[in-house]
Design a protein around this motif. Sequence first.
Motif, short mmCIF file in Angstrom:
data_model
loop_
_atom_site.label_atom_id
_atom_site.label_comp_id
_atom_site.label_asym_id
_atom_site.label_seq_id
_atom_site.Cartn_x
_atom_site.Cartn_y
_atom_site.Cartn_z
N LYS A 119 20.50 3.76 -90.32
CA LYS A 119 19.69 4.96 -90.39
C LYS A 119 19.66 5.62 -89.02
CE LYS A 119 15.26 2.62 -89.52
NZ LYS A 119 13.88 2.40 -90.00
N ASP A 120 19.35 6.89 -89.02
CA ASP A 120 19.28 7.63 -87.77
C ASP A 120 17.95 7.40 -87.07
OD1 ASP A 120 21.77 8.82 -87.97
OD2 ASP A 120 21.02 10.58 -89.03
N GLN A 121 18.02 7.27 -85.76
CA GLN A 121 16.85 7.41 -84.92
C GLN A 121 17.03 8.69 -84.11
OE1 GLN A 121 16.90 3.62 -82.78
NE2 GLN A 121 15.10 2.95 -83.90
N ILE A 122 15.98 9.46 -84.02
CA ILE A 122 16.01 10.74 -83.31
C ILE A 122 15.27 10.59 -81.99
CG2 ILE A 122 15.35 13.18 -83.40
CD1 ILE A 122 17.49 12.47 -85.44
N LEU A 123 15.88 11.03 -80.90
CA LEU A 123 15.27 10.97 -79.58
C LEU A 123 15.28 12.38 -78.98
CD1 LEU A 123 17.27 8.25 -80.01
CD2 LEU A 123 16.12 7.59 -77.89
N ALA A 143 10.30 2.86 -84.33
CA ALA A 143 9.96 4.20 -84.80
C ALA A 143 11.21 4.87 -85.34
CB ALA A 143 9.34 5.03 -83.68
N ASP A 144 11.01 6.01 -86.00
CA ASP A 144 12.14 6.82 -86.47
C ASP A 144 12.44 7.96 -85.51
OD1 ASP A 144 12.48 5.54 -89.18
OD2 ASP A 144 10.41 6.23 -89.39
N VAL A 145 11.39 8.46 -84.85
CA VAL A 145 11.55 9.54 -83.89
C VAL A 145 10.84 9.12 -82.60
CG1 VAL A 145 11.07 11.97 -83.35
CG2 VAL A 145 11.61 11.29 -85.71
N TYR A 146 11.56 9.26 -81.48
CA TYR A 146 11.01 8.99 -80.16
C TYR A 146 10.96 10.30 -79.39
CZ TYR A 146 12.17 4.15 -81.38
OH TYR A 146 12.26 2.95 -82.01
N GLN A 147 9.78 10.65 -78.91
CA GLN A 147 9.59 11.96 -78.27
C GLN A 147 8.89 11.79 -76.93
OE1 GLN A 147 6.24 13.30 -77.99
NE2 GLN A 147 7.01 14.96 -76.71
N MET A 148 9.32 12.57 -75.95
CA MET A 148 8.62 12.65 -74.67
C MET A 148 8.81 14.03 -74.06
SD MET A 148 11.03 10.56 -71.94
CE MET A 148 10.15 11.20 -70.51
N GLY A 149 8.05 14.32 -73.04
CA GLY A 149 8.21 15.55 -72.26
C GLY A 149 8.46 15.17 -70.82
N HIS A 150 7.64 15.70 -69.91
CA HIS A 150 7.53 15.29 -68.51
C HIS A 150 8.72 15.67 -67.63
CE1 HIS A 150 6.17 13.10 -65.03
NE2 HIS A 150 7.21 12.28 -65.07
N LEU A 151 9.95 15.42 -68.08
CA LEU A 151 11.10 15.60 -67.20
C LEU A 151 11.66 17.03 -67.23
CD1 LEU A 151 13.00 12.22 -67.69
CD2 LEU A 151 11.51 12.93 -65.81
N ALA A 210 12.82 16.27 -96.55
CA ALA A 210 12.41 15.15 -97.39
C ALA A 210 13.24 15.08 -98.67
CB ALA A 210 10.93 15.28 -97.73
N TYR A 211 13.63 16.23 -99.22
CA TYR A 211 14.39 16.27 -100.47
C TYR A 211 15.75 15.60 -100.30
CZ TYR A 211 16.60 18.26 -104.64
OH TYR A 211 17.26 18.44 -105.84
N LYS A 212 16.40 15.84 -99.16
CA LYS A 212 17.72 15.25 -98.89
C LYS A 212 17.61 13.97 -98.05
CE LYS A 212 20.29 19.61 -99.21
NZ LYS A 212 21.19 20.56 -98.50
N GLU A 213 16.39 13.56 -97.74
CA GLU A 213 16.15 12.36 -96.96
C GLU A 213 16.90 12.40 -95.63
OE1 GLU A 213 17.12 9.03 -99.44
OE2 GLU A 213 15.29 9.23 -100.64
N HIS A 214 16.73 13.51 -94.92
CA HIS A 214 17.51 13.74 -93.70
C HIS A 214 16.59 14.22 -92.59
CE1 HIS A 214 21.00 14.50 -91.24
NE2 HIS A 214 20.66 15.76 -91.07
N VAL A 215 16.75 13.66 -91.38
CA VAL A 215 16.02 14.09 -90.18
C VAL A 215 17.03 14.54 -89.15
CG1 VAL A 215 14.33 13.45 -88.43
CG2 VAL A 215 14.22 12.39 -90.68
N ASN A 216 16.74 15.66 -88.49
CA ASN A 216 17.67 16.18 -87.49
C ASN A 216 16.89 16.77 -86.33
OD1 ASN A 216 20.11 16.78 -86.31
ND2 ASN A 216 20.94 17.89 -88.07
N GLN A 217 17.59 17.25 -85.32
CA GLN A 217 16.97 17.84 -84.15
C GLN A 217 17.87 18.95 -83.60
OE1 GLN A 217 18.72 17.23 -81.07
NE2 GLN A 217 20.22 16.03 -82.22
N HIS A 218 17.25 19.93 -83.00
CA HIS A 218 18.01 21.03 -82.39
C HIS A 218 17.15 21.75 -81.36
CE1 HIS A 218 15.83 24.20 -84.59
NE2 HIS A 218 15.81 23.35 -85.59
#
Length: 269
Positions: free
Chosen positions: A218-222, A187-195, A260-268
Amino acid sequence: MFSKNIIVELDKIDTIVKWENISDFHMGNENFVDDLAVRRRDAILDDPYRFTSFGGDQIDLILPGDPRFKYESVRLQTKAQQMDEFDEFFEPLFKEQVYYKKHYGMEKIWYEQWGNHEYKSRVMEEGEMKRWTREHGTTFLGSKGFVGLDIRFHNKSLMKKTLFVNHGAGGGDAKKALENLTVNVEADVYQMGHLHQPMGFRSDCIFFNEKTKHWDTKDQILVNSGCFTTGIRDGVDQWFEKRNKLKTSKPGTWTVTFDAYKEHVNQHG
């Protein structure tokens, strides 16, 4: 396992898509942080390109008869009360979901999952959870699933990303739990909650780039999506205080952004 494709049509080519998952809401818990819930709901409603989803544990469901139940810890003490309060609180967002589907062909709420407070409960079963999500106008994605995100401009795809979405299970360190999600899963993004520990980080992944015919990174986001309850409350002996490794709950959310325009995924946070 469940999966779903999501299409987002941009109004401008450089519009940034924001995904703020609402996880571990725990409606009915006495430690619920009301003002945080209002702020995050309204922020999602106020931004046309801030999308959301429900990541499980929407309701607390620790009720009388459950060995974990404490009157001091539970504000709403029936399943019906908790479900009704959740529906009333998010009614503006459910109306927005209907409007997005009708006028834009998109979904404001990408999916809805259930968590251990629902699937381990003695009073909630999968069929009822599916019916509840249908009433919300959302798609049920179990406790674990995939989302194929396709971001378009003038109906032309600019970015496609795979999201591996989970409620999560077990205990321990949130960073280690996120890293465990990457085992045997692409995957490109891995997401969870719970903790109940809102956090996120980026990790490098080496792959063969079909466009350049060369190896690339490439970046993977967790991300851990956080929660809406505190863990420790003054003057009450609750579950968090009974643990040997004392770690409180951190109310808050985490957002993943797709440029999508800059082909960039980030998180904060």
